[in-house]
Design a protein around this motif. Structure first.
Motif, PDB file in Angstrom:
ATOM      1  N   GLU A   1     -44.614  -7.425  10.756  1.00  0.00           N
ATOM      2  CA  GLU A   1     -44.808  -6.548  11.913  1.00  0.00           C
ATOM      3  C   GLU A   1     -45.203  -7.314  13.167  1.00  0.00           C
ATOM      4  O   GLU A   1     -45.688  -6.728  14.138  1.00  0.00           O
ATOM      5  CB  GLU A   1     -45.885  -5.486  11.610  1.00  0.00           C
ATOM      6  CG  GLU A   1     -47.274  -6.031  11.386  1.00  0.00           C
ATOM      7  CD  GLU A   1     -47.604  -6.299   9.922  1.00  0.00           C
ATOM      8  OE1 GLU A   1     -48.759  -6.066   9.531  1.00  0.00           O
ATOM      9  OE2 GLU A   1     -46.694  -6.731   9.175  1.00  0.00           O
ATOM     10  N   TYR A   2     -44.978  -8.625  13.187  1.00  0.00           N
ATOM     11  CA  TYR A   2     -45.376  -9.472  14.306  1.00  0.00           C
ATOM     12  C   TYR A   2     -44.150 -10.076  15.000  1.00  0.00           C
ATOM     13  O   TYR A   2     -43.102 -10.287  14.376  1.00  0.00           O
ATOM     14  CB  TYR A   2     -46.279 -10.605  13.822  1.00  0.00           C
ATOM     15  CG  TYR A   2     -47.459 -10.120  13.008  1.00  0.00           C
ATOM     16  CD1 TYR A   2     -48.616  -9.658  13.623  1.00  0.00           C
ATOM     17  CD2 TYR A   2     -47.397 -10.099  11.610  1.00  0.00           C
ATOM     18  CE1 TYR A   2     -49.693  -9.202  12.870  1.00  0.00           C
ATOM     19  CE2 TYR A   2     -48.466  -9.648  10.852  1.00  0.00           C
ATOM     20  CZ  TYR A   2     -49.601  -9.198  11.488  1.00  0.00           C
ATOM     21  OH  TYR A   2     -50.655  -8.732  10.745  1.00  0.00           O
ATOM     22  N   THR A   3     -44.316 -10.342  16.290  1.00  0.00           N
ATOM     23  CA  THR A   3     -43.265 -11.004  17.075  1.00  0.00           C
ATOM     24  C   THR A   3     -43.816 -12.329  17.585  1.00  0.00           C
ATOM     25  O   THR A   3     -44.860 -12.377  18.239  1.00  0.00           O
ATOM     26  CB  THR A   3     -42.846 -10.132  18.271  1.00  0.00           C
ATOM     27  OG1 THR A   3     -42.367  -8.867  17.793  1.00  0.00           O
ATOM     28  CG2 THR A   3     -41.748 -10.821  19.069  1.00  0.00           C
TER      29      THR A   3
ATOM     30  N   TYR B   1     -38.860 -14.086  17.450  1.00  0.00           N
ATOM     31  CA  TYR B   1     -38.592 -13.929  16.014  1.00  0.00           C
ATOM     32  C   TYR B   1     -39.524 -12.877  15.421  1.00  0.00           C
ATOM     33  O   TYR B   1     -40.719 -12.868  15.682  1.00  0.00           O
ATOM     34  CB  TYR B   1     -38.794 -15.270  15.314  1.00  0.00           C
ATOM     35  CG  TYR B   1     -38.409 -15.265  13.848  1.00  0.00           C
ATOM     36  CD1 TYR B   1     -37.115 -15.566  13.461  1.00  0.00           C
ATOM     37  CD2 TYR B   1     -39.349 -14.964  12.863  1.00  0.00           C
ATOM     38  CE1 TYR B   1     -36.760 -15.569  12.120  1.00  0.00           C
ATOM     39  CE2 TYR B   1     -39.006 -14.963  11.522  1.00  0.00           C
ATOM     40  CZ  TYR B   1     -37.709 -15.266  11.154  1.00  0.00           C
ATOM     41  OH  TYR B   1     -37.354 -15.264   9.828  1.00  0.00           O
ATOM     42  N   ARG B   2     -38.966 -11.981  14.623  1.00  0.00           N
ATOM     43  CA  ARG B   2     -39.759 -10.940  13.979  1.00  0.00           C
ATOM     44  C   ARG B   2     -40.208 -11.422  12.610  1.00  0.00           C
ATOM     45  O   ARG B   2     -39.407 -11.817  11.765  1.00  0.00           O
ATOM     46  CB  ARG B   2     -38.943  -9.658  13.828  1.00  0.00           C
ATOM     47  CG  ARG B   2     -38.757  -8.906  15.115  1.00  0.00           C
ATOM     48  CD  ARG B   2     -40.032  -8.247  15.591  1.00  0.00           C
ATOM     49  NE  ARG B   2     -40.471  -7.141  14.705  1.00  0.00           N
ATOM     50  CZ  ARG B   2     -41.579  -6.449  14.898  1.00  0.00           C
ATOM     51  NH1 ARG B   2     -42.390  -6.745  15.910  1.00  0.00           N
ATOM     52  NH2 ARG B   2     -41.894  -5.469  14.076  1.00  0.00           N
TER      53      ARG B   2
ATOM     54  N   ASP C   1     -47.225  -4.864  16.693  1.00  0.00           N
ATOM     55  CA  ASP C   1     -46.489  -3.764  17.312  1.00  0.00           C
ATOM     56  C   ASP C   1     -47.300  -3.001  18.351  1.00  0.00           C
ATOM     57  O   ASP C   1     -46.756  -2.188  19.096  1.00  0.00           O
ATOM     58  CB  ASP C   1     -45.989  -2.797  16.228  1.00  0.00           C
ATOM     59  CG  ASP C   1     -44.913  -3.433  15.354  1.00  0.00           C
ATOM     60  OD1 ASP C   1     -44.252  -4.386  15.830  1.00  0.00           O
ATOM     61  OD2 ASP C   1     -44.754  -2.996  14.192  1.00  0.00           O
TER      62      ASP C   1
END
Length: 324
Positions: free
Chosen positions: A18-20, A14-15, A39
């Motif tokens: 700017e993090y996953t 899940y985005r 990123d």
């Protein structure tokens, strides 16, 4: 803690800004914590405000409040959670978790924190056989209290200090995690949030709406941590102690293993009346930083044999291999 279906975690991949999201790290009464990558593939821990008694996640991954009667309580906790992130982001101390970002998304707030490799003090105690050497206890807690002093100087309290929230980095530097401003605010405004306290580590005044909280509240929890680190079980809950105090004082229970100065400090921190505890975190820290302190008392003749007999009586005469 069993996770409520209302606290369904965000899925891997899940985005979030700017993090996953990589995976869920932990879940508590009012938040979910994730491991995430930015990123540039740097690791972070992201805490999501999601109080299980008030909110749930819908099919669009948004946080919603099903009952309008709970809206004000949710918003109050949200405000405190956001303020906590703002204060922590301004603190730069090696023993206080660093907050690098906090933002709104999915109708809630997210706090982006450093991710440290290591393990909790609770796990360290388990691996060490349930107790730590006095020198190590003094070193870790003196360092930890240096950071806690900085937190208190910013008018923020931790309110949930316990071995699970003290993290030990691989280099041995302790780290204070999981501050509880939102949890505490909700707990003191709704009875059904009382379970969000950690019994044995929460001070008596945390259960009473009309009792002021302050550094003395965190000092009680420090005392409980010291007690556990010396080999004791988690102290009885503060309310139980108030009705009938069954806690064996550290100065009695551990006088043969630890110095009089350390055990007496632990007992003072665990005093039920706030005025009987050390006045400041600095006072506790100075006691821990003493380089000269007394040796543990030597058992009186025959006392060791009586203790062995008492333990065998409790275990029915069974023998097992113990750890020091």
């Amino acid at each position: 803690m069993t996770q409520s279906s209302k606290q369904t975690p965000l899925p891997a991949g899940y985005r979030l800004a700017e993090y996953t999201i990589v995976r869920q790290l932990s879940v508590g009464g009012f938040s979910v914590v994730y491991l995430a990558l930015d990123d540039e593939d740097r690791k972070f821990a992201i805490k999501e405000y999601l109080p299980r008694n008030l909110a749930e996640r819908n099919v669009n991954d948004e946080v919603t409040v099903p009952l309008e009667l709970d809206r004000d309580a949710f918003n109050l906790g949200l405000k405190c959670f956001f303020e906590e992130g703002r204060v922590l982001s301004g603190i730069s101390h090696p023993t206080v978790v660093r907050v690098s970002n906090f933002f709104r998304a999915n109708h809630t707030v997210y706090m982006v924190m450093e991710y440290a490799d290591g393990r909790s003090l609770g796990k360290e105690l388990e691996l060490a056989g349930g107790k730590m050497p006095e020198r190590q206890i003094r070193k870790w807690f003196a360092a930890l209290l240096s950071g806690l002093r900085e937190v208190h100087s910013q008018r923020l309290l931790h309110l949930d200090i316990k071995p699970a929230n003290i993290y030990l980095r691989r280099n041995g530097v302790p780290l204070l995690l999981d501050f509880g401003a939102a949890r505490q605010t909700l707990s003191r405004n709704a009875k059904h949030f009382a379970a969000m306290y950690t019994p044995g580590f929460a001070a008596p005044e945390q259960y009473e709406k009309d009792q002021p909280l302050g550094p003395w509240t965190d000092i009680y929890a420090i005392g409980a941590c010291l007690y556990v680190c010396m080999g004791g079980a988690t102290p009885p809950g503060a309310r139980e102690r108030g009705e009938r105090d069954r806690l064996v004082p550290a100065s009695q229970a551990f006088r043969h293993q630890y110095s009089r100065e350390l055990t007496e400090l632990c007992d003072r921190c665990l005093a039920l009346p706030p005025n009987d505890r050390p006045a400041t975190v600095l006072e506790v820290q100075k006691c821990l930083q003493q380089t000269e302190y007394s040796s543990p008392e030597r058992p009186a003749a025959g006392e060791g044999n009586r203790l062995v007999g008492w333990i065998r009586g409790l275990t029915g005469g069974r023998h097992g291999k113990g750890t020091e």
